[in-house]
Design a protein around this motif. Structure first.
Motif, PDB file in Angstrom:
ATOM      1  N   LEU A  70       0.699  -1.039   0.162  1.00  0.00           N
ATOM      2  CA  LEU A  70       0.255  -0.044   0.114  1.00  0.00           C
ATOM      3  C   LEU A  70       1.116   1.285   0.057  1.00  0.00           C
ATOM      4  O   LEU A  70       2.037   1.265   0.553  1.00  0.00           O
ATOM      5  CB  LEU A  70      -1.227   0.144   1.023  1.00  0.00           C
ATOM      6  CG  LEU A  70      -2.161   1.418   1.226  1.00  0.00           C
ATOM      7  CD1 LEU A  70      -3.388   1.387   0.200  1.00  0.00           C
ATOM      8  CD2 LEU A  70      -2.671   1.203   2.970  1.00  0.00           C
ATOM      9  N   LEU A  71       0.559   1.767  -1.266  1.00  0.00           N
ATOM     10  CA  LEU A  71       1.883   2.985  -1.214  1.00  0.00           C
ATOM     11  C   LEU A  71       0.921   4.138  -0.447  1.00  0.00           C
ATOM     12  O   LEU A  71       1.567   5.131   0.759  1.00  0.00           O
ATOM     13  CB  LEU A  71       1.929   3.806  -2.908  1.00  0.00           C
ATOM     14  CG  LEU A  71       2.302   4.991  -2.847  1.00  0.00           C
ATOM     15  CD1 LEU A  71       4.115   5.236  -2.364  1.00  0.00           C
ATOM     16  CD2 LEU A  71       2.627   5.313  -4.144  1.00  0.00           C
ATOM     17  N   ASP A  80     -21.098  14.588  -5.724  1.00  0.00           N
ATOM     18  CA  ASP A  80     -22.116  13.599  -5.301  1.00  0.00           C
ATOM     19  C   ASP A  80     -21.674  12.806  -5.020  1.00  0.00           C
ATOM     20  O   ASP A  80     -22.578  11.964  -4.077  1.00  0.00           O
ATOM     21  CB  ASP A  80     -22.925  13.479  -6.908  1.00  0.00           C
ATOM     22  CG  ASP A  80     -23.283  14.716  -7.733  1.00  0.00           C
ATOM     23  OD1 ASP A  80     -24.352  15.180  -6.901  1.00  0.00           O
ATOM     24  OD2 ASP A  80     -22.144  15.930  -8.501  1.00  0.00           O
ATOM     25  N   PHE A  81     -20.239  12.359  -4.377  1.00  0.00           N
ATOM     26  CA  PHE A  81     -20.322  11.027  -3.653  1.00  0.00           C
ATOM     27  C   PHE A  81     -18.274  11.112  -3.043  1.00  0.00           C
ATOM     28  O   PHE A  81     -17.885  12.313  -2.875  1.00  0.00           O
ATOM     29  CB  PHE A  81     -20.512   9.530  -4.566  1.00  0.00           C
ATOM     30  CG  PHE A  81     -19.390  10.304  -5.954  1.00  0.00           C
ATOM     31  CD1 PHE A  81     -18.012   9.697  -6.073  1.00  0.00           C
ATOM     32  CD2 PHE A  81     -19.516  10.683  -6.755  1.00  0.00           C
ATOM     33  CE1 PHE A  81     -17.032  10.035  -6.495  1.00  0.00           C
ATOM     34  CE2 PHE A  81     -18.725  11.218  -7.734  1.00  0.00           C
ATOM     35  CZ  PHE A  81     -17.120  10.541  -7.821  1.00  0.00           C
ATOM     36  N   SER A  82     -18.529  10.340  -2.261  1.00  0.00           N
ATOM     37  CA  SER A  82     -17.173  10.170  -1.660  1.00  0.00           C
ATOM     38  C   SER A  82     -16.627   8.338  -2.180  1.00  0.00           C
ATOM     39  O   SER A  82     -17.286   7.629  -2.066  1.00  0.00           O
ATOM     40  CB  SER A  82     -16.387  10.686  -0.225  1.00  0.00           C
ATOM     41  OG  SER A  82     -17.562   9.639   0.310  1.00  0.00           O
ATOM     42  N   ILE A  83     -15.199   8.863  -1.714  1.00  0.00           N
ATOM     43  CA  ILE A  83     -14.403   7.546  -1.346  1.00  0.00           C
ATOM     44  C   ILE A  83     -12.906   7.553  -0.921  1.00  0.00           C
ATOM     45  O   ILE A  83     -12.902   8.628  -0.258  1.00  0.00           O
ATOM     46  CB  ILE A  83     -13.553   7.736  -3.669  1.00  0.00           C
ATOM     47  CG1 ILE A  83     -12.637   8.489  -4.427  1.00  0.00           C
ATOM     48  CG2 ILE A  83     -14.796   7.293  -4.692  1.00  0.00           C
ATOM     49  CD1 ILE A  83     -11.704   7.984  -4.142  1.00  0.00           C
ATOM     50  N   THR A  84     -12.814   6.517  -0.438  1.00  0.00           N
ATOM     51  CA  THR A  84     -11.545   6.202  -0.245  1.00  0.00           C
ATOM     52  C   THR A  84     -11.104   4.927  -1.160  1.00  0.00           C
ATOM     53  O   THR A  84     -11.110   4.283  -1.062  1.00  0.00           O
ATOM     54  CB  THR A  84     -11.999   5.501   1.464  1.00  0.00           C
ATOM     55  OG1 THR A  84     -12.793   5.897   2.158  1.00  0.00           O
ATOM     56  CG2 THR A  84     -10.723   5.197   1.864  1.00  0.00           C
ATOM     57  N   LEU A  85      -9.889   5.615  -1.351  1.00  0.00           N
ATOM     58  CA  LEU A  85      -8.396   5.355  -2.027  1.00  0.00           C
ATOM     59  C   LEU A  85      -7.859   5.022  -1.806  1.00  0.00           C
ATOM     60  O   LEU A  85      -6.659   5.445  -1.341  1.00  0.00           O
ATOM     61  CB  LEU A  85      -7.813   6.187  -3.362  1.00  0.00           C
ATOM     62  CG  LEU A  85      -7.387   6.017  -4.522  1.00  0.00           C
ATOM     63  CD1 LEU A  85      -7.550   5.401  -5.331  1.00  0.00           C
ATOM     64  CD2 LEU A  85      -6.932   7.648  -5.387  1.00  0.00           C
ATOM     65  N   ASN A  86      -7.494   3.813  -1.690  1.00  0.00           N
ATOM     66  CA  ASN A  86      -6.065   3.195  -1.167  1.00  0.00           C
ATOM     67  C   ASN A  86      -5.578   2.324  -2.823  1.00  0.00           C
ATOM     68  O   ASN A  86      -6.093   1.643  -3.555  1.00  0.00           O
ATOM     69  CB  ASN A  86      -6.501   1.685  -1.163  1.00  0.00           C
ATOM     70  CG  ASN A  86      -7.063   1.873   0.344  1.00  0.00           C
ATOM     71  OD1 ASN A  86      -6.886   2.155   1.381  1.00  0.00           O
ATOM     72  ND2 ASN A  86      -8.439   1.958   1.119  1.00  0.00           N
ATOM     73  N   ALA A  87      -4.032   3.154  -2.899  1.00  0.00           N
ATOM     74  CA  ALA A  87      -3.373   2.954  -3.790  1.00  0.00           C
ATOM     75  C   ALA A  87      -2.407   2.167  -3.931  1.00  0.00           C
ATOM     76  O   ALA A  87      -1.355   1.984  -2.461  1.00  0.00           O
ATOM     77  CB  ALA A  87      -2.910   4.302  -4.632  1.00  0.00           C
ATOM     78  N   VAL A 125      -2.476  10.233  -4.967  1.00  0.00           N
ATOM     79  CA  VAL A 125      -0.771   9.585  -4.743  1.00  0.00           C
ATOM     80  C   VAL A 125      -0.247   9.908  -5.720  1.00  0.00           C
ATOM     81  O   VAL A 125       0.962  10.081  -4.990  1.00  0.00           O
ATOM     82  CB  VAL A 125      -1.831   8.275  -6.160  1.00  0.00           C
ATOM     83  CG1 VAL A 125      -0.917   7.691  -5.994  1.00  0.00           C
ATOM     84  CG2 VAL A 125      -3.406   8.548  -5.262  1.00  0.00           C
ATOM     85  N   VAL A 126      -0.526  11.041  -6.415  1.00  0.00           N
ATOM     86  CA  VAL A 126       0.953  12.405  -7.376  1.00  0.00           C
ATOM     87  C   VAL A 126       1.650  12.881  -6.109  1.00  0.00           C
ATOM     88  O   VAL A 126       2.421  12.909  -5.800  1.00  0.00           O
ATOM     89  CB  VAL A 126       0.017  12.808  -8.165  1.00  0.00           C
ATOM     90  CG1 VAL A 126       1.610  14.508  -8.169  1.00  0.00           C
ATOM     91  CG2 VAL A 126      -0.640  12.836  -8.990  1.00  0.00           C
ATOM     92  N   ARG A 127       0.812  13.412  -5.059  1.00  0.00           N
ATOM     93  CA  ARG A 127       1.461  13.892  -3.834  1.00  0.00           C
ATOM     94  C   ARG A 127       2.566  13.275  -3.105  1.00  0.00           C
ATOM     95  O   ARG A 127       3.156  13.497  -2.773  1.00  0.00           O
ATOM     96  CB  ARG A 127       0.842  14.640  -2.700  1.00  0.00           C
ATOM     97  CG  ARG A 127       0.442  15.907  -3.561  1.00  0.00           C
ATOM     98  CD  ARG A 127      -0.579  17.100  -3.026  1.00  0.00           C
ATOM     99  NE  ARG A 127      -1.471  16.293  -1.847  1.00  0.00           N
ATOM    100  CZ  ARG A 127      -3.036  16.575  -2.302  1.00  0.00           C
ATOM    101  NH1 ARG A 127      -2.732  17.164  -3.304  1.00  0.00           N
ATOM    102  NH2 ARG A 127      -3.765  15.787  -1.907  1.00  0.00           N
ATOM    103  N   CYS A 128       1.814  11.991  -2.687  1.00  0.00           N
ATOM    104  CA  CYS A 128       2.566  10.655  -2.249  1.00  0.00           C
ATOM    105  C   CYS A 128       4.053  10.193  -2.871  1.00  0.00           C
ATOM    106  O   CYS A 128       5.008  10.300  -2.558  1.00  0.00           O
ATOM    107  CB  CYS A 128       1.913   9.607  -2.138  1.00  0.00           C
ATOM    108  SG  CYS A 128       2.503   8.843  -1.384  1.00  0.00           S
TER     109      CYS A 128
END
Length: 135
Positions: A70-71, A80-87, A125-128
């Motif tokens: 996991l990064l 209109d929606f939310s996400i939890t993004l695991n990259a 993710v780009v920032r990471c």
């Protein structure tokens, strides 16, 4: 906020010092249409994030990958929606892929990542990547 929440995964595929970035076509929402993203999608009930990632890349790109660590995990609220993004950091297991749900792709080095128009959630993710300067 009563908007729908999704748990999603993204593949940060690195090859020869560059990252695989795909461009969405037209979507239901103007703010996600024609934006670049790291490929992936929703985690289905009963799936691990790693299983979801392998399935999504097989379905959307016919691309076989190896899922690594996991990064970054980031939450983003869209109107209109939310996400939890695991990259997850990933390695390609083949050279070939097919764009069936995306309209374009690019391989970008760390310093080139900001040259495309990213989906808002993928900016974490780009920032990471920029901060860790993965090699």
């Amino acid at each position: 906020m009563n908007a729908k929440h999704y748990n999603v995964v993204a593949a940060v595929i690195r090859k020869d010092g560059k990252y695989f970035c795909v461009k969405k076509g037209r979507t239901k929402y103007s703010y996600t249409s024609y934006k670049y993203e790291f490929p992936g999608g929703k985690i289905e009930p009963g799936e691990t994030p790693q299983e979801a990632l392998k399935r999504e890349l097989a379905e959307e790109l016919d691309y076989d990958i190896s899922v690594g660590s996991l990064l970054v995990a980031a939450r983003h609220d869209y109107p209109d929606f939310s996400i939890t993004l695991n990259a997850y950091l990933c390695e390609p297991l083949s050279d070939g892929f097919v764009l069936s749900e995306h309209v374009d792709y690019v391989w970008l080095g760390t310093k080139e990542l900001r040259s495309v128009d990213w989906a808002e959630a993928d900016l974490a993710v780009v920032r990471c990547i920029e901060e860790s300067d993965l090699r």
